[in-house]
Design an enzyme around this catalytic site. Structure first.
Site, PDB file in Angstrom:
ATOM      1  N   GLU A 113     -28.263  -0.176  -0.185  1.00 15.71           N
ATOM      2  CA  GLU A 113     -27.311   0.944  -0.158  1.00 15.71           C
ATOM      3  C   GLU A 113     -25.992   0.479  -0.752  1.00 15.71           C
ATOM      4  OE1 GLU A 113     -26.930   2.158   3.919  1.00 15.71           O
ATOM      5  OE2 GLU A 113     -29.101   2.253   4.177  1.00 15.71           O
ATOM      6  N   LYS A 115     -21.904  -0.025  -0.405  1.00 16.52           N
ATOM      7  CA  LYS A 115     -20.967  -0.238   0.703  1.00 16.52           C
ATOM      8  C   LYS A 115     -19.724   0.601   0.419  1.00 16.52           C
ATOM      9  CE  LYS A 115     -19.106  -3.886   3.628  1.00 16.52           C
ATOM     10  NZ  LYS A 115     -17.797  -3.299   3.811  1.00 16.52           N
ATOM     11  N   ASP A 117     -16.219   2.304   0.692  1.00 16.74           N
ATOM     12  CA  ASP A 117     -14.970   1.702   1.139  1.00 16.74           C
ATOM     13  C   ASP A 117     -14.096   2.752   1.807  1.00 16.74           C
ATOM     14  OD1 ASP A 117     -13.236  -0.276   1.584  1.00 16.74           O
ATOM     15  OD2 ASP A 117     -12.535  -0.490  -0.475  1.00 16.74           O
ATOM     16  N   TYR A 224     -25.204   6.653   7.259  1.00 17.93           N
ATOM     17  CA  TYR A 224     -26.163   5.620   6.880  1.00 17.93           C
ATOM     18  C   TYR A 224     -26.863   4.917   8.036  1.00 17.93           C
ATOM     19  CZ  TYR A 224     -21.686   3.185   7.409  1.00 17.93           C
ATOM     20  OH  TYR A 224     -20.485   2.748   7.875  1.00 17.93           O
ATOM     21  N   LYS A 311     -20.571  -8.439  -1.097  1.00 19.85           N
ATOM     22  CA  LYS A 311     -19.289  -7.876  -1.558  1.00 19.85           C
ATOM     23  C   LYS A 311     -19.038  -8.244  -3.015  1.00 19.85           C
ATOM     24  CE  LYS A 311     -16.135  -7.581   1.710  1.00 19.85           C
ATOM     25  NZ  LYS A 311     -15.252  -6.751   2.408  1.00 19.85           N
ATOM     26  N   CYS A 405      22.378   0.205 -11.683  1.00 17.50           N
ATOM     27  CA  CYS A 405      21.360   1.215 -11.970  1.00 17.50           C
ATOM     28  C   CYS A 405      21.174   1.338 -13.488  1.00 17.50           C
ATOM     29  CB  CYS A 405      21.787   2.560 -11.386  1.00 17.50           C
ATOM     30  SG  CYS A 405      20.660   3.877 -11.832  1.00 17.50           S
ATOM     31  N   CYS A 408      22.539   5.055 -14.500  1.00 14.27           N
ATOM     32  CA  CYS A 408      23.919   5.531 -14.368  1.00 14.27           C
ATOM     33  C   CYS A 408      24.924   4.393 -14.206  1.00 14.27           C
ATOM     34  CB  CYS A 408      24.033   6.508 -13.193  1.00 14.27           C
ATOM     35  SG  CYS A 408      23.875   5.687 -11.606  1.00 14.27           S
ATOM     36  N   CYS A 429      23.349  10.510 -10.676  1.00 14.91           N
ATOM     37  CA  CYS A 429      22.398   9.666 -11.410  1.00 14.91           C
ATOM     38  C   CYS A 429      21.271  10.576 -11.942  1.00 14.91           C
ATOM     39  CB  CYS A 429      21.872   8.603 -10.450  1.00 14.91           C
ATOM     40  SG  CYS A 429      20.618   7.545 -11.176  1.00 14.91           S
TER      41      CYS A 429
END
Ligand code: IVH
Length: 667
Positions: A113, A115, A117, A224, A311, A405, A408, A429
């Site tokens: 099957e 897996k 997540d 499952y 895995k 920034c 600005c 800004c």
């Protein structure tokens, strides 16, 4: 229509809609259009509203959840929910196989099957009805999340065919990739941190306290593992096929394998083909098919000996870090984004990766021009996982986090205890202004038709709107001459802006775009503070006294109202007639039940359960679903379950009958 005819039509519609839900959500083979489906659903909802005596909690109309907040009851699993032993190597899969052969011989088959997540769930069905859905918890005790799971369309509430009278079935609840992306787009719009991956999003959704919010998330499931005192056949695969015939959602990606080589073919194939799936998997699960052999093999303390999870390794690539951009969002948060030399990874070309914040950059010790490893975090958002230090080139240089920034020029700030840098110049800004305007007009907020991000950009670039109140000063004549806008759309825009002053207070509050104040928080705040003036003067203690409001949100609200520009904006919005107050609090008859958590159980003679619920709310109380240590009163009717009564006694909850409840609120 008379009552008998109505009953008949209701039954007919329920059956039809259950069938189409099954076709759409379980089999992915819809037979009718969405429009026809919606039409039938509306007809059923109308009939149910007209004939409340035919209400049924299992009706397809009830999949929308409820606004009631809930505390999850802890439930002991009948069979413990174990996990699987893991491996990342083919050799270990062969070792697993050899161990089994040594114990039971060669004559058996496997079921391979995927897996999934997501987050695991255990469903109990009794007489064909979904009775309970419980999370894994610590494997022995889990949370009862039935109300939330009932909103998931692929989980049948009623079974069909020749089902077992009582059984449990376990599986995975997950959020398909598209749904995950949509949810994160919505979160970002609300200024909330996005989910890191679909698994977290699914698990977080199941634990939401408001099931009507869960209903809006496109969760799905694959089941499952069937468990019962007596299983129908000795084959895991056949049992799942039977469960499928009862209407349960069983994965179509299972395969019977007659040898370990078949198993290895399966895992190799899915290691590459997984990129084409609409949901995430993190491996494959291999199970011995025969139930009697499973029993013979038994369990270790943590996992079955008859199954193993293989895995997949996270896909990784190496590439060069070319530069780092700094992006400013609507809330002023500055996100560093890596520009990479394009590289193929898990089926797509990766050019950019989020670096999240300054701590992540310094934690990795990243330099510009470094050779870096990139992984698809949760398979979707690429992330930089490391630096290949041995190959650091001579022209590499440390990344300097910007001090001002980029949009600005304002000096950036970093709040104590927070990882992100902020541009504090929210009033001027540009990306912050545009972002705030876009949020303000969006669907869940003021829902101003005809205005979208492009038009906002246009209006901003022409200097027509710089603040939210500027929208309410616009005139048709200013819009008609702008590129792409004709007379008609200009007029429509102005009309929708005018109409938006009818939007109720909780949504206006959400629309203001206060950091961390998403839709749910805005509703809670608006219910607790009937006007913006009350909210603006609330202390941290008053704010955190509201359900679900913690320190972080409280601080953000206080900071918002401290700003001169924000206060000016609110005064202007008041003048334009926006609803900056609501009547909820005034509807209360009293606050006799304020702060009280009350459970209703059983049947009553004078009032319906719904009427009792409304009475609780009209007197400021909160109706909750299950008895916990936080419950203040249990209103007990007839035929109430003994377990609930027992629990109430255990927690010292005051038990009231209908009359005692009435005298409590009339006292
Ligand atoms: S069987 C006793 N099958 O993986 C064995 N689990 O670490 C019960 N999972 O908690 C699990 N896909 O949440 C099984 N096809 C699958 C699965 C699966 C995902 C999850 C499940 C479990 C975890 C095991």
């Amino acid at each position: 229509m008379d009552k008998t005819a109505a009953r008949q039509r209701i039954d007919e519609l329920r059956e039809e809609l259950n069938h189409h839900n099954f076709k759409y959500y379980v089999e992915n083979q819809p037979e009718i259009s969405d429009q026809e489906f919606d039409h039938k659903m509306r007809e059923l909802a109308d009939l149910e509203a007209e004939y409340p005596e035919f209400a049924d909690p299992d009706s397809p109309t009830m999949r929308v959840g409820s606004d009631l907040t809930q505390e999850f009851e802890q439930v002991q699993h009948k069979y413990p929910m174990l996990s699987l032993s893991n491996t990342y190597s083919e050799q270990e899969l062969r070792d697993f196989h050899n161990r089994i052969v040594r114990q039971v011989g060669e004559n058996f088959r496997y079921v391979a099957e995927l897996k999934y997540d997501g987050t695991s769930i255990s469903l109990t069905y009794v007489n064909g009805q979904l009775q309970r859905a419980v999370t894994r918890g610590d494997g022995t005790v889990g949370d009862d999340v039935t109300r939330n799971v009932r909103t998931i369309r692929s989980v049948p509430l009623k079974l069909k065919g020749n089902f077992l009278p009582e059984f449990e079935i376990r599986g995975e609840i997950f959020l398909p990739i598209e749904g995950f992306k949509r949810l994160n787009r919505e979160k970002e719009k609300a200024g909330e941190p996005p989910f890191a991956n679909p698994r977290n999003a699914a698990a977080g959704s199941l634990k939401l306290q408001n099931s009507s919010l869960v209903a809006k998330r496109p969760l799905d499931c694959f089941l499952y593992y069937l468990l019962a005192e007596e299983l129908p056949t000795d084959s895991h695969y056949e049992n799942l096929m039977l469960a499928k015939s009862w209407g349960l959602k069983i994965s179509p990606y299972m395969e019977i394998c007659h040898s370990i080589d078949d198993v290895l073919k399966f895992v190799r194939r899915w290691e590459t083909d997984r990129k084409d799936l609409p949901f995430e998997i993190d491996g494959a699960v291999i199970k011995v098919d025969s139930i009697s052999l499973q029993r013979q093999l038994g369990f270790t303390a943590k996992s079955p000996r008859w199954a193993i999870a293989y895995k997949f390794k996270a896909e990784e690539a190496r590439t060069r870090l070319l530069s780092v951009d700094f992006q400013v969002g609507r809330t002023g948060a500055v996100t560093p984004v890596a520009n990479l030399e394009p590289v193929r990874l898990a089926g797509t070309t990766v050019k950019r990766a989020s670096l999240h914040n300054a701590d992540i950059i310094s934690g990795l010790g990243l330099h510009i021009n470094d050779l870096v490893t990139v992984e698809k975090g949760g398979e979707i958002i690429p992330k930089i996982t490391g630096v290949v230090l041995e190959e650091r080139p001579s022209n590499s240089r440390p990344i300097e986090f910007i001090k001002n920034c980029p949009e600005c020029g304002a000096p950036l700030m970093r709040l104590e205890g927070e990882a992100a840098h902020y541009c504090p110049n929210s009033a001027s800004c540009p990306p912050q202004i545009k972002g705030k305007l876009e949020h303000f007009i969006s669907r869940g907020a003021m829902n101003i038709d005809g205005l979208g991000s492009e038009t906002i950009n246009l209006l901003f670039n022409h200097g027509l709107v710089k603040t939210i109140p500027d929208l309410y000063r616009l005139e048709t004549s200013q819009l008609v001459n702008l590129e792409r806008l004709g007379e008609k759309s200009a007029r429509n825009i102005i009309n929708s802006i005018k109409k938006s002053i009818e939007v109720p207070w909780p949504r206006v509050l959400y629309a203001l775009g206060i950091r961390f104040v998403g839709e749910t928080v805005a509703k809670k705040l608006a219910a607790a503070f009937p006007s913006i003036d009350k909210l603006a003067t609330a202390t941290k203690e008053e704010l955190t006294a509201v359900d679900e409001i913690g320190e972080k949100i409280a601080q953000s609200i206080i900071a918002f109202f401290k700003s001169e520009a924000n206060r000016k904006m609110i005064e202007e919005l008041k003048q334009y007639g926006l609803k900056l107050e609501g009547k909820e609090e005034n509807n209360l008859e009293s606050r006799k039940l304020a702060g009280k958590s009350i459970v209703i159980s059983g049947t009553f003679t004078k009032f319906s359960r719904d009427e009792l619920k409304q009475m609780i709310e009209r007197h400021g109380g909160k109706n909750t679903g299950s008895v916990t240590g936080k419950t203040d009163y249990l209103i007990a009717g007839e035929n109430m379950g003994p377990a609930k009564l027992e629990k109430a006694k255990k927690h010292g909850v005051t038990i009231l009958n209908e009359d005692q409840f009435l005298s409590l609120i009339n006292s």
